[in-house]
Design a protein around this motif. Sequence first.
Motif, PDB file in Angstrom:
ATOM      1  N   ARG A 408       0.815  -1.213   0.000  1.00 20.65           N
ATOM      2  CA  ARG A 408       0.000   0.000   0.000  1.00 20.65           C
ATOM      3  C   ARG A 408       0.852   1.269   0.000  1.00 20.65           C
TER       4      ARG A 408
ATOM      5  N   TYR B  17     -11.481  -1.694  10.248  1.00 23.24           N
ATOM      6  CA  TYR B  17     -10.320  -0.837  10.545  1.00 23.24           C
ATOM      7  C   TYR B  17     -10.717   0.100  11.652  1.00 23.24           C
ATOM      8  N   VAL B  26     -15.328  -2.505   6.867  1.00 27.18           N
ATOM      9  CA  VAL B  26     -15.100  -2.583   5.426  1.00 27.18           C
ATOM     10  C   VAL B  26     -15.796  -3.822   4.860  1.00 27.18           C
ATOM     11  N   SER B  46     -15.258   2.743  -5.418  1.00 29.58           N
ATOM     12  CA  SER B  46     -13.942   2.972  -4.824  1.00 29.58           C
ATOM     13  C   SER B  46     -14.089   3.058  -3.305  1.00 29.58           C
ATOM     14  N   GLY B  47     -13.273   2.345  -2.607  1.00 28.88           N
ATOM     15  CA  GLY B  47     -13.345   2.345  -1.141  1.00 28.88           C
ATOM     16  C   GLY B  47     -14.321   1.326  -0.595  1.00 28.88           C
ATOM     17  N   SER B  48     -14.934   0.524  -1.490  1.00 27.54           N
ATOM     18  CA  SER B  48     -15.905  -0.450  -1.003  1.00 27.54           C
ATOM     19  C   SER B  48     -15.224  -1.660  -0.364  1.00 27.54           C
ATOM     20  N   GLY B  49     -13.919  -1.810  -0.552  1.00 20.03           N
ATOM     21  CA  GLY B  49     -13.205  -2.890   0.131  1.00 20.03           C
ATOM     22  C   GLY B  49     -12.754  -4.007  -0.773  1.00 20.03           C
ATOM     23  N   LYS B  50     -12.705  -3.738  -2.076  1.00 18.85           N
ATOM     24  CA  LYS B  50     -12.313  -4.794  -3.021  1.00 18.85           C
ATOM     25  C   LYS B  50     -10.876  -5.250  -2.781  1.00 18.85           C
ATOM     26  N   SER B  51      -9.978  -4.274  -2.648  1.00 15.81           N
ATOM     27  CA  SER B  51      -8.568  -4.634  -2.418  1.00 15.81           C
ATOM     28  C   SER B  51      -8.410  -5.341  -1.085  1.00 15.81           C
ATOM     29  N   THR B  52      -9.149  -4.833  -0.092  1.00 14.55           N
ATOM     30  CA  THR B  52      -9.099  -5.464   1.223  1.00 14.55           C
ATOM     31  C   THR B  52      -9.501  -6.930   1.114  1.00 14.55           C
ATOM     32  N   GLU B 166      -7.528  -4.989 -10.066  1.00 16.71           N
ATOM     33  CA  GLU B 166      -7.507  -3.912 -11.056  1.00 16.71           C
ATOM     34  C   GLU B 166      -6.237  -3.940 -11.906  1.00 16.71           C
ATOM     35  N   HIS B 199     -13.077  -2.159 -12.332  1.00 12.46           N
ATOM     36  CA  HIS B 199     -14.105  -1.131 -12.449  1.00 12.46           C
ATOM     37  C   HIS B 199     -14.814  -1.242 -13.785  1.00 12.46           C
TER      38      HIS B 199
HETATM   39  N1  LIG Z   1      -4.785   0.189   6.732  1.00 10.61           N
HETATM   40  C1  LIG Z   1      -5.977   0.809   6.731  1.00 10.61           C
HETATM   41  N2  LIG Z   1      -6.367   1.558   7.765  1.00 10.61           N
HETATM   42  C2  LIG Z   1      -7.549   2.162   7.802  1.00 10.61           C
HETATM   43  N3  LIG Z   1      -8.421   2.080   6.804  1.00 10.61           N
HETATM   44  C3  LIG Z   1      -8.112   1.366   5.723  1.00 10.61           C
HETATM   45  C4  LIG Z   1      -6.863   0.681   5.636  1.00 10.61           C
HETATM   46  N4  LIG Z   1      -6.826   0.026   4.468  1.00 10.61           N
HETATM   47  C5  LIG Z   1      -8.001   0.301   3.837  1.00 10.61           C
HETATM   48  N5  LIG Z   1      -8.758   1.092   4.596  1.00 10.61           N
HETATM   49  C6  LIG Z   1     -10.084   1.567   4.278  1.00 10.61           C
HETATM   50  O1  LIG Z   1     -10.837   0.477   3.856  1.00 10.61           O
HETATM   51  C7  LIG Z   1     -11.701   0.848   2.816  1.00 10.61           C
HETATM   52  C8  LIG Z   1     -11.528  -0.118   1.646  1.00 10.61           C
HETATM   53  O2  LIG Z   1     -10.270   0.071   1.047  1.00 10.61           O
HETATM   54  P1  LIG Z   1      -9.881  -0.724  -0.245  1.00 10.61           P
HETATM   55  O3  LIG Z   1      -8.524  -0.332  -0.619  1.00 10.61           O
HETATM   56  O4  LIG Z   1     -10.146  -2.157  -0.003  1.00 10.61           O
HETATM   57  O5  LIG Z   1     -10.931  -0.155  -1.298  1.00 10.61           O
HETATM   58  P2  LIG Z   1     -11.106  -0.518  -2.817  1.00 10.61           P
HETATM   59  O6  LIG Z   1     -12.467  -1.070  -2.985  1.00 10.61           O
HETATM   60  O7  LIG Z   1      -9.983  -1.395  -3.265  1.00 10.61           O
HETATM   61  O8  LIG Z   1     -10.983   0.885  -3.496  1.00 10.61           O
HETATM   62  P3  LIG Z   1     -10.365   1.265  -4.919  1.00 10.61           P
HETATM   63  O9  LIG Z   1     -11.347   0.866  -5.933  1.00 10.61           O
HETATM   64  O10 LIG Z   1     -10.212   2.733  -4.836  1.00 10.61           O
HETATM   65  O11 LIG Z   1      -9.072   0.544  -5.033  1.00 10.61           O
HETATM   66  C9  LIG Z   1     -11.373   2.270   2.456  1.00 10.61           C
HETATM   67  O12 LIG Z   1     -12.361   3.101   3.015  1.00 10.61           O
HETATM   68  C10 LIG Z   1     -10.075   2.526   3.128  1.00 10.61           C
HETATM   69  O13 LIG Z   1     -10.002   3.829   3.572  1.00 10.61           O
END
Ligand SMILES: Nc1ncnc2c1ncn2[C@@H]1O[C@H](COP(=O)(O)OP(=O)(O)OP(=O)(O)O)[C@@H](O)[C@H]1O
Lengths: 410, 219
Positions: A408, B17, B26, B46-52, B166, B199
């Motif tokens: 990240r 988190y 998330v 974006s920010g929905s948590g896909k990467s998580t 992505e 996306h």
């Molecule tokens: N280490 C962390 N500490 C606090 N919050 C986090 C952390 N990592 C992710 N988040 C939060 O978790 C949520 C999901 O993040 P994530 O990266 O999974 O989103 P995403 O769906 O992959 O977005 P994108 O499409 O922009 O890549 C976001 O709101 C982000 O702010």
Amino acid sequence: MPWYLYLAFKQLFPTGRFPFFTAISVLGVTLGVAVLVIVTSVMGGFGYEIRRMIVETEGEIDVKARGYVADPREILAKVRATPGVAAATPYAKGAVAVLAAGRTAYPMFRGVDVNSVESVTQLGRFVNPRSSLAALDDDSVIMSSALANSLGVRIGDKIEIYSPLIIEKMKSDEVFLPREFRVIGDLYIGHQQLDSSTIYGTVRAAQDLYGLGKGVHGIYVRVKDGENEHAVVARLNATTLPPTMRAFSWMESWEDFLWVLNLEKSINFFLLLFIVIIAAFSVMSSLLISVVRKTREIGLLGALGARARDVALCFCAQAFIIGVTGTLAGVGLGFGVLAIRNDLVHGIAKIMQRQDTLRQFYQFSDLPSHTLTSDLVLTVVMSIVISTLAGLIPAWRAARLKPVEALRSE
Amino acid sequence: MTRGDPVLTATGLQKFYQSGDRRIEVLRSVDLTVAAGESVSIRGESGSGKSTLLNLLAGLDSADAGTLAWGGAPAKASRRAVFLGIVFQSFYLIPEIDARANVLMAARMLKAPGAKERARADELLQRVGLTERATHLPTQLSGGERQRVAVARALMNSPQLLLADEPTGNLDEHTGDVVIEMLLALCRETGTALVLVTHNVAHAAKTGRQLVLTNGRLA
Ligand SMILES: Nc1ncnc2c1ncn2[C@@H]1O[C@H](COP(=O)(O)OP(=O)(O)OP(=O)(O)O)[C@@H](O)[C@H]1O
Ligand SMILES: [Mg+2]
């Protein structure tokens, strides 16, 4: 080759690019090691020269009598006949008081046998004029130049010598007169410890001063080439010598002095080791920068399945490789400089117009060098160990990174 | 693991988190099963948590609740190198080594590569159309080429599952299309299951099953 070693090499020496950071880290270690090699070798060289001087002025073995031997002829013959002995010469010595031009000094008077002293020692090499040693008679002496300077005595001057025997005579109310000697030469060995205050005269003069009759205090011995002096010492003590006499190798006789010489070298080594330690800090900081710069790649390695332990090893290995490369280069550079040391010293002396001073100050006009294998091994091992230790903190930082967080990071 | 087992089974995955005294939920409860050779796409804001979610599925991060199995057995970091490959939005190539060595890096994690591994790396590079570029350093490659190297690296150890987060995010539209086609074709040929986070609706439509992540749940 495990991946972490492979990557360690590749990160230090990237394909198709000059390894700039690595070169700087390696250079630090190289310089530190080179200085260590040069200084320990030159100090070792001085030590070696001093040892040689001791042997050249006093022989390799000193046979000391308890008190003195009244008639040394028989024991002298026995010593000379002992296997391994090349030559032997008797001596008598003791502290005296010297009076010259109103100044006093309390040097050691060393009585040597003019006929045989040069078969054991190379005293003549240090005496000026050289012929004065052979010319020594019962009324003349050779004085160390340090003593001559402090007394303001020159060659040809007369000096008066009082011995402790005079005190004995005073007790019995005898009339006493000091002995008068003429200074016919001076002596310069090149080390303070050996040069300090010494007067060389004949054995007979010493016998007179100390009331020894025909007696002597001991015998200096030179061993045959290729003979081990310790073996000869053991042989002398076991069979040749009566219980009242004991043989000592020069190393035993000069044990304290040699210990101090060694201490000087150890302290120097320890101080110079700090250069390597500072170089290790630069290795550490460049590796720490590398960990920060490569945070995302470290994350990727985790994603590829690398274990934290192996990531740590990757950075430790880099420190080790830098340490080994730098140390080997440093040893090479050190020996390179040692090989041209005399050209360097003479060059510097020439630039500073001090060539004469140099020759005056050091008996040897060339810079001595003597590398002990043990010193070299110690230098190499310490430098590699210290450099590798410098990798521990970067390695720990890298291993602590969590893959997700590392990936990240921007 | 038996033949019928799904490649991936996730049940009730949760991830929070903590930021200050606010808890960001998330992932609330994610259930996902991926069968062998299947391709699944996940979309979401974006920010929905896909990467998580993808990091959890890859075992790179640990869930706060729920279970995860790879091929019927519990997911363990030590199994990752053999079991799955990952492609990220950023390519994360190692800059000091050339394209071929980057592909081989995945194999190195298991053992020092031999002739067999080298042949496989060359074959993969050929499949992604980079035979000519094998000895180029990452800095000498375009973004699309770098991502293709990353795809080849992810497939190096013949994983059963490929996770892609992505993968076209940093590429222009045309290059992105090319990479996605390549990815799908390779997975189909090798029978590798694919979870693709994207996306792009058109890319998602090419996968066998389309899911959307909303409110911490998959639908
Ligand atoms: N280490 C962390 N500490 C606090 N919050 C986090 C952390 N990592 C992710 N988040 C939060 O978790 C949520 C999901 O993040 P994530 O990266 O999974 O989103 P995403 O769906 O992959 O977005 P994108 O499409 O922009 O890549 C976001 O709101 C982000 O702010
Ligand atoms: Mg994301």
